[in-house]
Design an enzyme around this catalytic site. Sequence first.
Site, PDB file in Angstrom:
ATOM      1  N   ARG A 190       0.832  -1.196   0.000  1.00  0.00           N
ATOM      2  CA  ARG A 190       0.000   0.000   0.000  1.00  0.00           C
ATOM      3  C   ARG A 190       0.875   1.258   0.000  1.00  0.00           C
ATOM      4  NH1 ARG A 190      -1.059   2.613   4.887  1.00  0.00           N
ATOM      5  NH2 ARG A 190      -0.325   1.568   6.794  1.00  0.00           N
ATOM      6  N   HIS A 191       0.236   2.402  -0.217  1.00  0.00           N
ATOM      7  CA  HIS A 191       0.932   3.681  -0.278  1.00  0.00           C
ATOM      8  C   HIS A 191       0.920   4.315   1.113  1.00  0.00           C
ATOM      9  CE1 HIS A 191       1.980   7.770  -1.528  1.00  0.00           C
ATOM     10  NE2 HIS A 191       2.340   7.264  -2.689  1.00  0.00           N
TER      11      HIS A 191
END
Length: 397
Positions: free
Chosen positions: A225-226
Amino acid sequence: MKPLEGIRILDLTRVLSGPFATALLADLGAEIIKIEPPHGDEYRHIGPFRDGESALFTLTNRGKNSVVIDLKAPEGQSLAQQLASQCDVVVENFRPGVAKRLGLGADALRAQKPELVYCSISGFGQDSPEAQLPAFDIVAQAMSGWMDATGEEGGAPLKVGEALGDIAAGLYAVIAILAALIGQKRSGQGATLDVAMLDSLVAMLPTSHAIHMYSDTAIERVGNRHPLSTPFGAFRTKDGQAIIAVLGDRQFKSLCEVIGVPDAATDPRFSTDEIRTQNEPAVRAMIEDWTSLYPTSTVVEKLSEARVPTAPIMTLAEQLASDHAQARALVRDLPHHRLGKSPVVGQPIRFDGKAHLAENGAPSLGGETRAILQEAGLTEAQIAQLISAGVVKEADK
């Protein structure tokens, strides 16, 4: 005409960072004279092999001329100096100080030719306290912040699955050389360029820079994920995973409509990108309630129709067999002295619709020694004497 036709480069590099850079310059039309020791570039001896030819050497040395010179011999050093005087650019990636000891440092070569562009690639730069450390990619990744930022949430640091430090340094070297050539044309003066693997990797961390220098918070590993945007990462499907990369409220609204929860777009827990990131587990659970019902291909199809950024996770083999790779000709064959033809992935930039590529595959060891020395002005007798003395070597017949 290729952009760099007429530019002559003396390539004193080996292994990966330097050869990667000069291969890109060869694609663009530069003439590359690759100086190799009698045993050859180390990459000639690293597998995997096909018919005795190293795949790594073949991929990163396309379009070059191989000249074998023993730089430990004074005659070999003089010969290399002579070749440098006939070139526009010199590129080296010796350990700092070695080129100077060989009489091939920037000061010596630019004293005889001030317009020369001289590029040094190293692990830590020419004047760093760490300059003499071994310049291995994993060392540079470990010291740069890349490994610290890479890995599963709560897990151990991981290196990127490619020699990114070498590749980054090679790319920045190409940028530096091209900029210096423009400056050379304008002023008549060359430049001495210092490109470090570690510096290049540090420069390629803008998200980490933003977190560390502007938010005053620690950088944490977050897996796929970011760290700043949500939903952004890999999501479970019925038969695997799909990538979903939402940036901004408009795309989030479209995603909510596709997965059948349109009211979630106005849920206070999900009202902004920052708040969604704070509530990432709830966002993920909501999305995977839908994605887990369908195979990856269906998830990607439905989201793509709504213009929500998405993709399957593909192997390299799958990508190179894809319609995109075929349409863009990402892999092309070059003629090769032993293999007949060698598949390579060249520079990806298109000039007026054309992606330039070198004309020939990687050279045989010493394959162009005689031709380049003749072009440099040596007589047949001089070349024969150098071969007899073991200072230079031709390709085996």
